[in-house]
Design an enzyme around this catalytic site. Structure first.
Site, PDB file in Angstrom:
ATOM      1  CG  HIS A  54      -0.199  -0.174   2.622  1.00  9.51           C
ATOM      2  ND1 HIS A  54      -0.147   1.106   2.812  1.00  9.51           N
ATOM      3  CD2 HIS A  54      -0.358  -0.781   3.384  1.00  9.51           C
ATOM      4  CE1 HIS A  54       0.857   0.816   4.431  1.00  9.51           C
ATOM      5  NE2 HIS A  54       1.003   0.077   4.602  1.00  9.51           N
ATOM      6  CB  CYS A 109       1.915  -3.742   5.095  1.00  6.06           C
ATOM      7  SG  CYS A 109      -0.071  -4.737   5.715  1.00  6.06           S
TER       8      CYS A 109
END
Length: 182
Positions: free
Chosen positions: A142, A158
């Site tokens: 992301h 992440c």
């Protein structure tokens, strides 16, 4: 012999340039969040390129993307804050979302009870402008609105990219793109 002399002269001049740089500028350079990228080859990780391939290299803090037509991109990335938050192995992009919303996991809430239960899309959202969800629950490639996080151990597992980079990758990597985190 001439090449070796030229190389030594270049190193010497570079060293003198660093010494001549004011201390405040050297301090800013040392504190920057850049990393040293390592070259990766998709063939070292995947049997075929398929729809595309991504290698997120936590050691060099870089994400590598190869397209089926031979295109290649390299992006600086954030990495997990600790080894316990780091998952390595093979996965794939299962869905994508422009303007993602965010809900912290139970583990995130345990580590930081002050986290909100929900963050809508927008500038305060930690997932930035685009998100590509992996086949592992709660693992995402992301963007981020906080550019200080790139090049640093700052995620809960992440892979974070600058918003402009995740937007570019989002357009290049379709659902089904194979991913390896190393």
């Amino acid at each position: 012999m001439e090449t070796e002399m030229t190389q030594r002269r270049t190193v010497l001049l570079a060293g003198l340039a660093v010494l001549a740089t004011p201390a405040i500028l050297r301090a800013q350079t040392v504190q920057s969040n850049t990393s040293s990228f390592r070259t990766q080859d998709w063939q070292d990780h995947f049997g075929s390129i398929g729809k595309g391939a991504i290698v997120a290299d936590f050691t060099s803090r870089a994400l590598h993307w190869w397209g089926p037509n031979g295109d290649y991109r390299l992006y600086p990335s954030s990495i997990p804050m600790s080894e316990e938050l780091t998952k390595r192995g093979y996965t794939s992009i299962t869905r994508k979302r422009v303007g993602p919303d965010w809900r912290p996991t139970a583990d995130m809430k345990r580590r930081d009870p002050t986290l909100p239960d929900y963050v809508e899309p927008g500038p305060s959202n930690p997932l930035g402008t685009h998100a590509m969800y992996l086949s592992w629950p709660a693992y995402i490639i992301h963007g981020t609105h906080d550019t200080r996080k790139i090049g640093r151990p700052s995620s809960s597992g992440c892979v974070g990219l600058y918003n402009e980079h995740v937007e570019e990758l989002f357009a290049l990597a379709p659902v089904g793109t194979q991913v390896r985190l190393i």
